[in-house]
Scaffold this motif. Structure first.
Motif, short mmCIF file in Angstrom:
data_model
loop_
_atom_site.label_atom_id
_atom_site.label_comp_id
_atom_site.label_asym_id
_atom_site.label_seq_id
_atom_site.Cartn_x
_atom_site.Cartn_y
_atom_site.Cartn_z
N ASP A 206 0.82 -1.33 0.00
CA ASP A 206 -0.03 0.12 0.09
C ASP A 206 0.78 1.25 -0.12
OD1 ASP A 206 -1.91 2.11 0.32
OD2 ASP A 206 -3.00 0.90 1.93
N ALA A 207 0.95 1.90 -1.31
CA ALA A 207 1.71 3.22 -1.22
C ALA A 207 1.29 4.30 -0.37
CB ALA A 207 1.73 3.75 -2.85
N ILE A 208 0.04 4.27 -0.24
CA ILE A 208 -0.70 5.44 0.64
C ILE A 208 -0.22 5.19 1.98
CG2 ILE A 208 -2.85 6.13 1.59
CD1 ILE A 208 -4.11 6.02 -1.19
N LEU A 209 -0.23 3.97 2.56
CA LEU A 209 0.34 3.69 3.85
C LEU A 209 1.49 4.09 4.28
CD1 LEU A 209 -0.50 2.40 6.71
CD2 LEU A 209 0.22 0.12 5.84
N VAL A 210 2.37 3.53 3.09
CA VAL A 210 3.82 3.98 3.38
C VAL A 210 3.99 5.40 3.20
CG1 VAL A 210 5.95 3.65 2.20
CG2 VAL A 210 4.43 1.96 2.17
N THR A 211 3.28 6.05 2.47
CA THR A 211 3.29 7.51 2.34
C THR A 211 2.88 8.31 3.73
OG1 THR A 211 3.04 7.65 -0.13
CG2 THR A 211 2.21 9.63 1.15
N SER A 212 1.84 7.80 4.28
CA SER A 212 1.57 8.27 5.53
C SER A 212 2.54 8.31 6.78
CB SER A 212 0.02 7.39 5.91
OG SER A 212 -0.93 7.76 5.06
N GLN A 213 3.32 6.93 6.79
CA GLN A 213 4.28 6.92 7.71
C GLN A 213 5.53 7.86 7.26
OE1 GLN A 213 5.30 2.83 7.61
NE2 GLN A 213 3.17 2.03 8.05
N ILE A 214 5.70 8.00 6.27
CA ILE A 214 6.82 8.82 5.80
C ILE A 214 6.57 10.48 6.07
CG2 ILE A 214 8.10 9.87 4.00
CD1 ILE A 214 7.91 7.25 2.25
N VAL A 215 5.15 10.93 5.99
CA VAL A 215 4.98 12.31 6.15
C VAL A 215 4.79 12.34 7.68
CG1 VAL A 215 3.06 13.72 6.22
CG2 VAL A 215 3.45 12.61 4.30
N THR A 216 4.46 11.63 8.52
CA THR A 216 4.80 11.54 9.90
C THR A 216 6.12 11.60 10.65
OG1 THR A 216 2.66 10.42 10.18
CG2 THR A 216 4.03 10.70 12.27
N ALA A 217 6.96 10.69 9.76
CA ALA A 217 8.25 10.71 10.29
C ALA A 217 9.20 11.77 9.90
CB ALA A 217 8.88 9.33 9.69
N LEU A 218 8.76 12.53 8.77
CA LEU A 218 9.60 13.45 8.27
C LEU A 218 9.47 14.67 9.46
CD1 LEU A 218 8.88 14.15 4.73
CD2 LEU A 218 10.80 12.99 5.61
N GLN A 219 8.61 14.92 10.32
CA GLN A 219 8.24 15.90 11.52
C GLN A 219 9.52 15.66 12.24
OE1 GLN A 219 6.54 18.23 10.34
NE2 GLN A 219 6.32 17.18 8.61
N SER A 220 10.09 14.34 12.42
CA SER A 220 11.18 14.20 13.64
C SER A 220 12.51 14.91 13.06
CB SER A 220 11.25 12.75 13.71
OG SER A 220 11.98 12.14 12.18
N ILE A 221 12.57 15.28 11.86
CA ILE A 221 13.89 15.94 11.46
C ILE A 221 14.09 17.17 12.26
CG2 ILE A 221 14.91 17.10 9.76
CD1 ILE A 221 13.85 15.23 7.60
N ALA A 222 12.98 18.31 12.25
CA ALA A 222 13.36 19.38 13.20
C ALA A 222 13.32 19.14 14.50
CB ALA A 222 12.08 20.44 12.77
N SER A 223 12.43 17.92 15.05
CA SER A 223 12.51 17.91 16.66
C SER A 223 13.54 17.11 17.08
CB SER A 223 10.91 17.24 16.86
OG SER A 223 10.91 15.94 16.34
#
Length: 393
Positions: A206-223
């Motif tokens: 599921d490309a959408i499920l993978v995409t959702s996980q990536i979007v959330t994880a990208l927010q850890s870069i700044a934090s």
């Protein structure tokens, strides 16, 4: 407030130019009517006009009463946004889907006002180059002008820019030495999974499920990845996937932007985006390709030119209304390319506090430039020329 009286006398003309430009917005490298308008005005006032840099750019050259070897550059951006205007006033956009939603119409009109006054008085020793730049929004018209020889053809000691700023009260000016606006990068991640029937997800990836996980994880870069004392913004602004209700799509696309001030932070963020996205894809049986572009560098004001800008702004609005040391903005500006070539300063001119006329944020379909600040901006430009290149006694 000590605006120039002569400029105040033709305030209605500046307002008329601005509203005409607002009603006829043109976007990147298509500013044909706008550049014709600018060139016609400059020629009317006896200013030498040069056209063609960055396709629709215009440079007006004016010599003062004395022709010393000194020269200064003043820059205004001319382009509009791809945005549908929701205002109902008479000068609303006549070009559907295009709008002066950032005040570049006002920037152009203010610099024209200064050009008219300086052409009348010529009360300076040297040369002023009025730089009317296309394509500031996303497409880097400033970079193109520099690459096509802006400062080789029109040499300057320093270059100055300004932007109206909703949220800052009318009659106030802000600036800072060093990084003032962030570098602007874009990224695009293409996630490839395995398509399947929505009722049988176990048969696909599921490309959408993978995409959702990536979007959330990208927010850890700044934090969690960047030093808390540094600044970075990672924003996902687009997700494209799927066409119907009962199909798990094979592919999804994530697009977004990164804003930063430091080159090391910029490089680390790019690497972290790729590492996070690739790791999540591999863990889910998907694959990923990344496109990353460094669009605009950070706007960095030089110390001496910022001092000059502050001194001149104080002449116009009074020293208590000038803030030197405003916090930097995470927004971006391709004036940065000009500042990479020449010393200079980029200032923020109050367009109106929240709740006041002009207080609506830029890039909003209800935004409008505050015509009451036109005399302030034009007076600032004119006094900047007369102060930096005073007429020889």
């Amino acid at each position: 407030m000590a605006v120039i009286n002569r400029i105040a006398e033709f305030h209605d003309d500046i307002k008329g130019w601005r509203r005409d430009l607002h009603a006829h917005p043109e976007t990147a490298f298509e500013e044909v009517r706008t550049s014709d308008f600018v060139a016609d005005k400059l020629e009317e006032w006896g200013i030498e006009v040069h056209r063609g840099l960055a396709t629709t750019g215009v440079v007006g050259v004016l010599h003062g009463n004395k022709k010393s070897g000194r020269a200064i550059g003043l820059r205004a951006d001319m382009d509009a946004l791809h945005l549908t205007e929701l205002n109902e006033f008479d000068h609303r956009s006549k070009n559907e889907g295009k709008m002066h939603g950032c005040g570049h119409d006002g920037h152009t009109a203010m610099l024209l006002g200064a050009a008219r006054y300086l052409a009348e008085t010529k009360n300076f020793d040297g040369t002023v180059n009025f730089i009317f730049q296309p394509a500031e929004e996303n497409e880097g018209g400033g970079r193109v002008m520099v690459e096509e020889g802006l400062f080789e053809k029109f040499p300057v000691e320093a270059v100055y820019g300004l932007h109206n700023m909703p949220g800052i009260p009318t009659g106030q000016v802000g600036m800072r030495v060093g990084p003032a606006m962030a570098a602007f990068d874009i990224f695009e991640l293409t996630i490839k999974g395995v398509g399947a029937h929505a009722a049988m997800p176990h048969l696909g990836v599921d490309a959408i499920l993978v995409t959702s996980q990536i979007v959330t994880a990208l927010q850890s870069i700044a934090s969690r990845r960047i030093d808390p004392l540094e600044s970075v913004v990672v924003s996902v602004t687009q997700i494209h996937a799927g066409d119907t209700w009962n199909v798990i799509p094979q592919e999804a696309v994530i697009r977004g932007t990164v804003r930063s001030f430091d080159a090391d932070v910029q490089a680390q963020t790019e690497a972290d985006i790729e590492r996070i996205a690739k790791g999540i894809c591999e863990s889910q049986g998907a694959s990923m390709t990344m496109r990353y572009e460094k669009r605009y560098p950070a706007v960095v004001n030089t110390s001496m030119e910022t001092d000059i800008a502050a001194e001149v702004a104080a002449q116009v609005v009074g020293e208590p209304n000038v803030e030197v040391g405003m916090p930097p903005l995470m927004g971006s500006e391709d004036f940065a390319y000009m500042l990479q070539e020449k010393p200079g300063c980029y200032i923020w001119l109050g367009n109106g506090a929240d709740g006041e006329p002009g207080g609506c944020s830029v890039h909003n379909p209800l935004y409008d430039f505050n015509d009451e600040i036109s005399v302030i901006g034009a007076s600032y430009w004119a006094k900047l020329v007369e102060t930096t290149m005073p007429r020889a006694g």
